[in-house]
Design a protein around this motif. Structure first.
Motif: not given
Length: 71
Positions: A4-10, A55-60, A62-71
């Motif tokens: 998900n951090p690479r694709t930005g699907n969420l 429930s399973r991730m740290s805040e940092e 989790l933030q990766l899942h919402f800060t997707y940048e297209e490369k």
């Protein structure tokens, strides 16, 4: 979860859902049950994913899942 951090699907799902919420009231007035059902399913998926992520991730992480940048 891993891709998900690479694709930005969420993030994309959330953006689409938010864009469609503007049309949701009109669909309810027209009794367009298919659109309402699709919006419900999208919101359910978002809710389930967020519950697992929180429930399973740290805040940092989790933030990766919402800060997707297209490369």
């Amino acid at each position: 979860v891993e891709k998900n951090p690479r694709t930005g699907n969420l993030g994309s799902l959330i953006k689409v859902f938010l864009a469609r919420t503007k049309e949701l009231k009109i669909s309810a007035e027209c009794q367009n049950h298919l659109f309402i059902w699709q919006a419900h399913n999208a919101l359910f998926i978002i809710c389930c994913l967020l519950k697992v992520f929180i429930s399973r991730m740290s805040e940092e992480e989790l933030q990766l899942h919402f800060t997707y940048e297209e490369k």
